[in-house]
Scaffold this motif. Sequence first.
Motif, PDB file in Angstrom:
ATOM      1  N   GLU A 148      -9.080   1.634  -3.711  1.00 40.32           N
ATOM      2  CA  GLU A 148      -8.542   1.384  -5.050  1.00 40.32           C
ATOM      3  C   GLU A 148      -7.392   0.385  -4.996  1.00 40.32           C
ATOM      4  N   TRP A 149      -6.471   0.599  -4.057  1.00 42.87           N
ATOM      5  CA  TRP A 149      -5.343  -0.337  -3.939  1.00 42.87           C
ATOM      6  C   TRP A 149      -5.806  -1.736  -3.551  1.00 42.87           C
ATOM      7  N   PHE A 150      -6.704  -1.814  -2.569  1.00 40.22           N
ATOM      8  CA  PHE A 150      -7.146  -3.123  -2.074  1.00 40.22           C
ATOM      9  C   PHE A 150      -7.905  -3.887  -3.159  1.00 40.22           C
ATOM     10  N   GLY A 151      -8.755  -3.189  -3.896  1.00 40.70           N
ATOM     11  CA  GLY A 151      -9.498  -3.840  -4.967  1.00 40.70           C
ATOM     12  C   GLY A 151      -8.578  -4.383  -6.042  1.00 40.70           C
ATOM     13  N   TYR A 179       0.826  -1.209   0.000  1.00 42.53           N
ATOM     14  CA  TYR A 179       0.000   0.000   0.000  1.00 42.53           C
ATOM     15  C   TYR A 179       0.860   1.258   0.000  1.00 42.53           C
ATOM     16  N   THR A 180       1.911   1.269   0.796  1.00 47.12           N
ATOM     17  CA  THR A 180       2.771   2.456   0.801  1.00 47.12           C
ATOM     18  C   THR A 180       3.472   2.632  -0.548  1.00 47.12           C
ATOM     19  N   HIS A 189      -2.027  10.393   4.085  1.00 46.88           N
ATOM     20  CA  HIS A 189      -2.121   9.491   2.936  1.00 46.88           C
ATOM     21  C   HIS A 189      -2.752   8.147   3.289  1.00 46.88           C
ATOM     22  N   ILE A 190      -2.415   7.611   4.443  1.00 53.11           N
ATOM     23  CA  ILE A 190      -2.923   6.292   4.815  1.00 53.11           C
ATOM     24  C   ILE A 190      -4.418   6.340   5.129  1.00 53.11           C
ATOM     25  N   GLN A 208       4.169  12.054  11.417  1.00 51.94           N
ATOM     26  CA  GLN A 208       2.948  11.294  11.637  1.00 51.94           C
ATOM     27  C   GLN A 208       1.780  11.902  10.873  1.00 51.94           C
ATOM     28  N   HIS A 209       1.755  13.211  10.782  1.00 47.58           N
ATOM     29  CA  HIS A 209       0.707  13.891  10.021  1.00 47.58           C
ATOM     30  C   HIS A 209       0.789  13.524   8.536  1.00 47.58           C
TER      31      HIS A 209
END
Length: 388
Positions: free
Chosen positions: A272-275, A220-221, A263-264, A257-258
């Motif tokens: 979109e990434w997971f699909g 994902y990153t 983005h996360i 952290q911000h």
Amino acid sequence: MKQSILGSLSAEAFLKSYWQKKPLLIRQAIPDFQPPLSADELAGLALEEEVESRIVLEKGEKPWELRRGPFSESDFTNLPPSHWTLLVQAVDHWIPDVHSLLEGFDFLPSWRLEDIMISYATDGGSVGPHYDHFDVFLIQAEGKRRWQVGPVYDASSPKLENTDLHILSEFEVLEDYVLEPGDMLYLPPGVGHHGAAEGECMTLSVGFRAPSHREILMQYTDFIADQLPESLRYSDSDQTLPTRKGEIDEKALDRLQHILKEHIEDRSMLAEWFGEMMTQPKHEQPVEEPWQSWEHLIEEADDVELVLNEGSRLAFKEEKKSLILFADGDAYECHSASTRHLAQELCQNSQLASEQWCTVEDEETREWLLDLINSGCIYPLFDEEAED
């Protein structure tokens, strides 16, 4: 009404009490079950270059020897009379009758399904006591196999050395079953199990896709990073005079952290990434000569249904004014009502009847269907294919 593969247990009760919680044996989950292919046909698949296959010999050149395919006919003729197992991965991608068994698992999201592995074992054949990182349904197809079920194991559990297999060196038997054709054993992730053939037997393993946390974070990153411009940089316009010159203070960590959270926590990006990741096929889909136009397609296939390729994977995510269809790792944004409807129909039933798609008039849907066909995701089922 089709009979549930869970027997008398409801899907709701299974998900509440057993799914990822504890094993379950269901006698005659598929009554009068007939194997969808023979042992010889399974061995024939293992000869093919594009098919993933393995042979495990308990007493080979070394204990628990692992051999990887593709194999030759002589590889099989030189095997010992007992204590070996042939495993062929993703048989549902190649054999439609095997693929149709996945319909029995519609109580789970289709994108969670990985594939159906089939194993053929001679008397005593086994792959040793082990555990899987994913859920598995073991369906006995032919002959008998004894399954011993143990407690939950993990990466710290002792393993046998000097073998490529992840075999537990210490295995506690809590349950002992002999499965016959049509019986099914469900095992959650981590549950130890040891199966051994009693005579010749064949077993189907329905596995589920479960990416590790490591894979999720890394992929994902990477996905996010590929879409960000170089101009976005760490900034500290709120910087104050440091008390100690080399210190990384709390404000610096807050800024980092911000950036990460920004983005996360983007759920549309995450979807979109997971699909795309969960619909990546295990094998490239075969594509014949592409259809040049919608008119050409209608001329040749206007009276046939469109069906999902056995090796393809679909999922969708509804947005406010559109729907995103994920097909074999690609994302298709569907805006028109026609495209959205057919996308969900395809995900639900894995096919589109001729009257559903031939009358489509809007250009978006036509281009979308043509793209899916030319990518090998779906195909027109002509009469000769239906007869086969």
